[in-house]
Design a protein around this motif. Structure first.
Motif, PDB file in Angstrom:
ATOM      1  N   SER A   4     168.785  46.555  70.143  1.00  0.00           N
ATOM      2  CA  SER A   4     168.010  46.064  69.011  1.00  0.00           C
ATOM      3  C   SER A   4     166.677  45.506  69.483  1.00  0.00           C
ATOM      4  CB  SER A   4     168.792  44.965  68.294  1.00  0.00           C
ATOM      5  OG  SER A   4     168.012  44.387  67.282  1.00  0.00           O
ATOM      6  N   GLU A   8     169.308  37.824  69.090  1.00  0.00           N
ATOM      7  CA  GLU A   8     170.233  37.131  68.193  1.00  0.00           C
ATOM      8  C   GLU A   8     169.549  35.956  67.497  1.00  0.00           C
ATOM      9  OE1 GLU A   8     171.098  37.811  71.402  1.00  0.00           O
ATOM     10  OE2 GLU A   8     172.658  39.309  71.118  1.00  0.00           O
ATOM     11  N   ILE A  11     167.432  37.302  64.670  1.00  0.00           N
ATOM     12  CA  ILE A  11     168.273  37.766  63.563  1.00  0.00           C
ATOM     13  C   ILE A  11     168.758  36.584  62.738  1.00  0.00           C
ATOM     14  CG2 ILE A  11     170.474  38.864  62.994  1.00  0.00           C
ATOM     15  CD1 ILE A  11     169.997  40.700  65.439  1.00  0.00           C
ATOM     16  N   THR A  37     170.504  47.371  57.230  1.00  0.00           N
ATOM     17  CA  THR A  37     170.486  46.615  58.482  1.00  0.00           C
ATOM     18  C   THR A  37     170.657  45.132  58.208  1.00  0.00           C
ATOM     19  OG1 THR A  37     169.051  48.248  59.524  1.00  0.00           O
ATOM     20  CG2 THR A  37     169.115  46.052  60.529  1.00  0.00           C
ATOM     21  N   TRP A  41     173.737  42.834  59.587  1.00  0.00           N
ATOM     22  CA  TRP A  41     173.520  41.598  60.351  1.00  0.00           C
ATOM     23  C   TRP A  41     174.189  40.427  59.662  1.00  0.00           C
ATOM     24  CZ3 TRP A  41     167.526  41.848  61.375  1.00  0.00           C
ATOM     25  CH2 TRP A  41     167.262  42.797  62.370  1.00  0.00           C
TER      26      TRP A  41
END
Length: 62
Positions: A4, A8, A11, A37, A41
Motif C-alpha cells: 500500500s 497504517e 489509514i 478501498t 480499510w
C-alpha cells in the motif's frame, strides 16, 4: 501482495477524518482512493488506534 502507498498511521487518520463528520465521498476524493478501498480499510482498521495497528501488523508478519 502489492504494498500500500499508505501506512497504517495514515489509514487510521483517514478513517478518523470520516468519523469526525467529513463525508465518505469527500474523504475518498481528497486522498485518491476508491470507496471500496475505504470500506475495506474500515473493516480492517475501524476502531483501532495507531499502537493497536502496529501490534496487528506485527502479528500478521509472524
Amino acid at each position: 501482495m502489492k504494498r500500500s502507498r499508505f501506512s497504517e498511521e495514515q489509514i487510521i487518520a483517514i478513517l478518523k477524518s470520516q468519523e469526525n463528520g467529513v463525508a465518505t465521498a469527500d474523504v475518498c476524493r481528497e486522498h485518491g482512493i476508491s470507496s471500496a478501498t475505504f470500506y475495506k480499510w474500515k473493516a480492517k482498521f475501524g476502531g483501532l488506534e495507531v499502537s493497536d495497528a502496529r501490534k496487528l501488523k506485527a502479528l500478521e508478519d509472524e
